[in-house]
Design a protein around this motif. Sequence first.
Motif, mmCIF file in Angstrom:
data_model
loop_
_atom_site.group_PDB
_atom_site.id
_atom_site.type_symbol
_atom_site.label_atom_id
_atom_site.label_comp_id
_atom_site.label_asym_id
_atom_site.label_seq_id
_atom_site.Cartn_x
_atom_site.Cartn_y
_atom_site.Cartn_z
ATOM 1 N N ARG A 1 0.812 -1.232 0.000
ATOM 2 C CA ARG A 1 0.000 0.000 0.000
ATOM 3 C C ARG A 1 0.836 1.269 0.000
ATOM 4 O O ARG A 1 0.320 2.354 -0.241
ATOM 5 N N LEU A 2 2.138 1.155 0.257
ATOM 6 C CA LEU A 2 3.002 2.337 0.219
ATOM 7 C C LEU A 2 3.389 2.728 -1.204
ATOM 8 O O LEU A 2 4.003 3.766 -1.416
ATOM 9 N N ILE A 3 3.032 1.867 -2.161
ATOM 10 C CA ILE A 3 3.286 2.154 -3.575
ATOM 11 C C ILE A 3 1.944 2.402 -4.249
ATOM 12 O O ILE A 3 1.006 1.643 -4.060
ATOM 13 N N THR A 4 1.865 3.447 -5.024
ATOM 14 C CA THR A 4 0.667 3.674 -5.824
ATOM 15 C C THR A 4 1.087 3.701 -7.287
ATOM 16 O O THR A 4 2.155 4.203 -7.626
ATOM 17 N N ALA A 5 0.261 3.121 -8.131
ATOM 18 C CA ALA A 5 0.615 3.001 -9.545
ATOM 19 C C ALA A 5 -0.384 3.747 -10.417
ATOM 20 O O ALA A 5 -1.563 3.864 -10.084
ATOM 21 N N ARG A 6 0.129 4.245 -11.527
ATOM 22 C CA ARG A 6 -0.697 4.867 -12.555
ATOM 23 C C ARG A 6 -0.268 4.293 -13.892
ATOM 24 O O ARG A 6 0.921 4.046 -14.122
ATOM 25 N N ASN A 7 -1.238 4.102 -14.780
ATOM 26 C CA ASN A 7 -0.823 3.657 -16.107
ATOM 27 C C ASN A 7 -0.222 4.839 -16.857
ATOM 28 O O ASN A 7 -0.392 5.998 -16.474
ATOM 29 N N LEU A 8 0.516 4.513 -17.882
ATOM 30 C CA LEU A 8 1.244 5.539 -18.629
ATOM 31 C C LEU A 8 0.298 6.584 -19.213
ATOM 32 O O LEU A 8 0.625 7.771 -19.252
ATOM 33 N N ALA A 9 -0.897 6.168 -19.629
ATOM 34 C CA ALA A 9 -1.862 7.122 -20.180
ATOM 35 C C ALA A 9 -2.237 8.171 -19.129
ATOM 36 O O ALA A 9 -2.310 9.366 -19.433
ATOM 37 N N THR A 10 -2.432 7.749 -17.885
ATOM 38 C CA THR A 10 -2.768 8.694 -16.821
ATOM 39 C C THR A 10 -1.597 9.603 -16.518
ATOM 40 O O THR A 10 -1.768 10.812 -16.336
ATOM 41 N N VAL A 11 -0.388 9.046 -16.456
ATOM 42 C CA VAL A 11 0.803 9.873 -16.207
ATOM 43 C C VAL A 11 0.933 10.915 -17.296
ATOM 44 O O VAL A 11 1.225 12.095 -17.020
ATOM 45 N N GLN A 12 0.704 10.538 -18.541
ATOM 46 C CA GLN A 12 0.779 11.495 -19.640
ATOM 47 C C GLN A 12 -0.261 12.597 -19.500
ATOM 48 O O GLN A 12 0.006 13.772 -19.775
#
Length: 182
Positions: free
Chosen positions: A165-176
């Motif tokens: 839970r200390l890591i959160t992820a975003r897909n590349l489309a969201t980061v862009q």
Amino acid sequence: MTTYILLLRGINVGKANRLPMATLKAVLEQLGAQQVRTLLNSGNAVFNLPASPGCDLLGDQIAAALLAETGLDLHCIVKTATDLQAAAAAVDTEVMTGSNEPDPSRFLLGFCRDPQTLTQFASTAAPLPATGSKLQIGEYALYLYCTEGINQCPIANLLVSKKWRLITARNLATVQKILAML
């Protein structure tokens, strides 16, 4: 004035941890944030602050304010715009995916406060079947490309488990999309 990005994990997924983006925006503004913009309904915010105690302390302040306002106990990842830009630029998507135009919905960037957490995650993920996936740990983020899709990727399933839970992820489309808001 510094531009920051707030990345929350695990909000507005199903019926749990409901947090309207208007509430998130209001909490950030109460803390002195200016030009607050949110993206999607998943806890992404871009804002400016004239002065800051640093990303981790700012994350703690936001978490405390959200707990007081909403009752949600959230881990808040805060990055500067410069750090997010560096994380996005640091990965060679062609090397990771074998394509110069990878599917951004299958490419995850994972963020946390402590780079050691990313290294620990990579060690835990190492014995899992890769099923065509590729994991890379960078200075600013972890990078995971899931060739069969995120839901079919054992490494991605580990990433979204409560243990990490200390890591959160975003897909590349969201980061862009977040980068386009800067």
